[in-house]
Design a protein around this motif. Structure first.
Motif, PDB file in Angstrom:
ATOM      1  N   GLY A  20      -4.415  19.741   8.665  1.00  0.00           N
ATOM      2  CA  GLY A  20      -4.831  20.143   7.327  1.00  0.00           C
ATOM      3  C   GLY A  20      -5.290  18.986   6.470  1.00  0.00           C
ATOM      4  O   GLY A  20      -4.911  17.836   6.694  1.00  0.00           O
ATOM      5  N   PHE A  21      -6.138  19.306   5.478  1.00  0.00           N
ATOM      6  CA  PHE A  21      -6.620  18.289   4.549  1.00  0.00           C
ATOM      7  C   PHE A  21      -5.500  17.727   3.684  1.00  0.00           C
ATOM      8  O   PHE A  21      -5.523  16.570   3.279  1.00  0.00           O
ATOM      9  CB  PHE A  21      -7.659  18.908   3.595  1.00  0.00           C
ATOM     10  N   ASN A  51       2.132  17.878  -0.234  1.00  0.00           N
ATOM     11  CA  ASN A  51       1.510  16.687  -0.818  1.00  0.00           C
ATOM     12  C   ASN A  51       1.788  16.657  -2.321  1.00  0.00           C
ATOM     13  O   ASN A  51       1.186  17.392  -3.083  1.00  0.00           O
ATOM     14  CB  ASN A  51       0.006  16.701  -0.550  1.00  0.00           C
ATOM     15  N   ARG A  52       2.702  15.812  -2.727  1.00  0.00           N
ATOM     16  CA  ARG A  52       3.107  15.775  -4.147  1.00  0.00           C
ATOM     17  C   ARG A  52       2.040  15.156  -5.035  1.00  0.00           C
ATOM     18  O   ARG A  52       2.116  15.279  -6.260  1.00  0.00           O
ATOM     19  CB  ARG A  52       4.424  15.019  -4.301  1.00  0.00           C
ATOM     20  N   MET A  55     -17.450  14.031  -5.995  1.00  0.00           N
ATOM     21  CA  MET A  55     -16.585  13.366  -6.965  1.00  0.00           C
ATOM     22  C   MET A  55     -15.511  12.530  -6.265  1.00  0.00           C
ATOM     23  O   MET A  55     -15.221  11.404  -6.681  1.00  0.00           O
ATOM     24  CB  MET A  55     -15.928  14.412  -7.868  1.00  0.00           C
ATOM     25  N   ASP A  56     -14.949  13.068  -5.173  1.00  0.00           N
ATOM     26  CA  ASP A  56     -13.935  12.306  -4.448  1.00  0.00           C
ATOM     27  C   ASP A  56     -14.550  11.077  -3.783  1.00  0.00           C
ATOM     28  O   ASP A  56     -13.930  10.001  -3.734  1.00  0.00           O
ATOM     29  CB  ASP A  56     -13.255  13.197  -3.412  1.00  0.00           C
ATOM     30  N   TYR A  57     -15.766  11.224  -3.294  1.00  0.00           N
ATOM     31  CA  TYR A  57     -16.467  10.065  -2.725  1.00  0.00           C
ATOM     32  C   TYR A  57     -16.676   8.993  -3.784  1.00  0.00           C
ATOM     33  O   TYR A  57     -16.395   7.799  -3.559  1.00  0.00           O
ATOM     34  CB  TYR A  57     -17.812  10.507  -2.146  1.00  0.00           C
ATOM     35  N   TYR A  78      -9.167  14.095  -0.688  1.00  0.00           N
ATOM     36  CA  TYR A  78      -9.260  14.666   0.651  1.00  0.00           C
ATOM     37  C   TYR A  78      -9.010  13.610   1.727  1.00  0.00           C
ATOM     38  O   TYR A  78      -9.415  12.452   1.576  1.00  0.00           O
ATOM     39  CB  TYR A  78     -10.648  15.268   0.887  1.00  0.00           C
ATOM     40  N   LYS A  79      -8.365  14.034   2.816  1.00  0.00           N
ATOM     41  CA  LYS A  79      -8.246  13.157   3.971  1.00  0.00           C
ATOM     42  C   LYS A  79      -9.642  12.957   4.574  1.00  0.00           C
ATOM     43  O   LYS A  79     -10.412  13.911   4.691  1.00  0.00           O
ATOM     44  CB  LYS A  79      -7.328  13.773   5.017  1.00  0.00           C
ATOM     45  N   THR A  80      -9.959  11.737   4.935  1.00  0.00           N
ATOM     46  CA  THR A  80     -11.271  11.440   5.509  1.00  0.00           C
ATOM     47  C   THR A  80     -11.112  10.758   6.859  1.00  0.00           C
ATOM     48  O   THR A  80     -10.137  10.053   7.110  1.00  0.00           O
ATOM     49  CB  THR A  80     -12.097  10.525   4.576  1.00  0.00           C
ATOM     50  N   ALA A  81     -12.108  10.968   7.734  1.00  0.00           N
ATOM     51  CA  ALA A  81     -12.074  10.371   9.066  1.00  0.00           C
ATOM     52  C   ALA A  81     -12.891   9.085   9.139  1.00  0.00           C
ATOM     53  O   ALA A  81     -12.738   8.308  10.084  1.00  0.00           O
ATOM     54  CB  ALA A  81     -12.592  11.368  10.098  1.00  0.00           C
TER      55      ALA A  81
END
Length: 367
Positions: free
Chosen positions: A27-28, A50-51, A315-317, A324-327
């Motif tokens: 999951g993300f 995820n707190r 926006m997260d970028y 978000y979790k990124t690879a």
């Protein structure tokens, strides 16, 4: 790590001793594990919430308790099996809905539904239709739910709130990336007014607020061996919001011809066949329960949610990949571009989407 997980698992009121623990899914947001137990007892799902995303996990778990208990009552009243057709939260041995470890992390548990199937992707119209039925039934089961719910992520599908976050992210340019994504920023800005006009329909009450799931991808629905829907899971984001949000989010996922993070945007678009199949399933349950104002805007909800997701990935970028979790380094940018390609195809096909919704809704309302 395994020793820690066993210690955490021991804090919950499981019916049998823990025999093994294995990672489950990718999951993300949260970390999820399957607890295998000894003997004939059921297995369980253990999850680290995820707190950073969910700032009030106890309140979130109280939401889930209220909603699942209501659904279980509805299932039982209909002659169904609440142990298979609804989630069951497992409390700690002290009766709490979550356990806090020494590091301040929150852990929760639920009973594993043996023999249930899940899918990472809806790859046939038949499965998309069943997914629509599943979310439609979930919303219908909660149509008479009246207890208060805490907003677990305030402003989750509120585009006015998202644009406020967006403006702040652009102003701080935390990762120094704004200059390289100016074209992508302009694409969001070109749609700002239209998205805010749509959102105002909720603010004025023209579009009602209901109880919704808010994360309607196919992997959050469990199926039995015959391919029938058992129940909807992953209820972290259950809140009060327009029913349209669930529909739009599902279309963004089910009807995409490419992957959410497809680096080849030429593969990304809206599948009319999958769109119609999901709408068929959803409206088979909900057509008579929704207002005409909701029916009229179901198609636009797909554009709304997809535009919001373009904004959130971009926006997260810009913010340095904090949510978000990124690879890989450019993962959120790739996601944003893929979602933008989907949005553009939705805009091209919008009139046909509206006609499909109208045709299906009329048929079920006339029965």
């Amino acid at each position: 790590m395994k020793r820690d997980l066993r210690d955490i698992a021991a804090r919950f009121a499981f019916d049998a001793p823990v025999a093994g623990i294995e990672s489950l899914g990718a999951g993300f947001i949260n970390d999820t594990f399957r607890i295998r137990t000894a003997g004939a007892g059921p297995d369980y799902i253990l999850q680290r919430k995820n707190r950073e995303i969910f700032r009030d996990v106890p309140a979130m778990m109280e939401n889930i308790r209220k909603v699942t208990e209501h659904i279980r009552r509805r299932v039982e009243a209909a002659g169904g099996d609440p142990e298979r057709e609804a989630m069951r939260i497992v409390p700690t041995r002290e009766g709490a809905l979550c356990h806090t470890d020494d590091g301040g992390e929150y852990w929760t548990a639920a009973q594993f539904i043996e023999g249930a199937k899940s899918y990472d992707r809806a790859d046939t119209p038949a499965l998309a239709r069943k997914g629509g039925e599943g979310i439609g039934r979930f919303q219908s089961q909660l149509s008479d739910f009246t207890e208060p719910l805490t907003p677990t992520i305030p402003g989750f599908h509120d585009i006015r709130h998202r644009f406020a976050q967006w403006d702040a992210a652009l102003a701080r340019d935390a990762a120094g990336r704004c200059g390289r994504v100016r074209a992508e920023i302009d694409r969001i800005e070109a749609r700002r007014d239209e998205m805010l006009r749509y959102h105002r329909l909720t603010e004025t009450g023209e579009i009602p607020v209901r109880v919704t799931h808010n994360d309607t991808k196919i992997s959050n629905i469990l199926f039995d061996d015959a391919g029938e829907v058992l129940c909807v899971i992953d209820l972290d984001t259950v809140m009060n919001s327009p029913a349209l949000n669930d529909f739009g989010d599902a279309i963004r996922s089910y009807a995409n011809t490419g992957a959410e993070d497809d680096p080849h945007t030429g593969r990304v678009g809206l599948s009319p066949e999958m769109f119609a199949a999901y709408a068929e399933g959803y409206l088979s349950v909900r057509a008579r329960e929704l207002t005409q104002a909701e029916i009229d805007r179901l198609a636009f909800s797909a554009r709304y949610i997809t535009c919001e997701q373009v904004l959130r990935f971009l926006m997260d970028y810009i913010d340095g990949d904090r949510y978000y979790k990124t690879a890989y380094d450019e993962h959120n940018l790739v996601r944003a571009r893929a979602q933008y390609a989907l949005l553009c195809d939705m805009e091209r096909r919008y009139d046909d989407m509206c006609a499909t919704i109208d045709r299906i809704a009329r048929r079920y309302r006339e029965r």
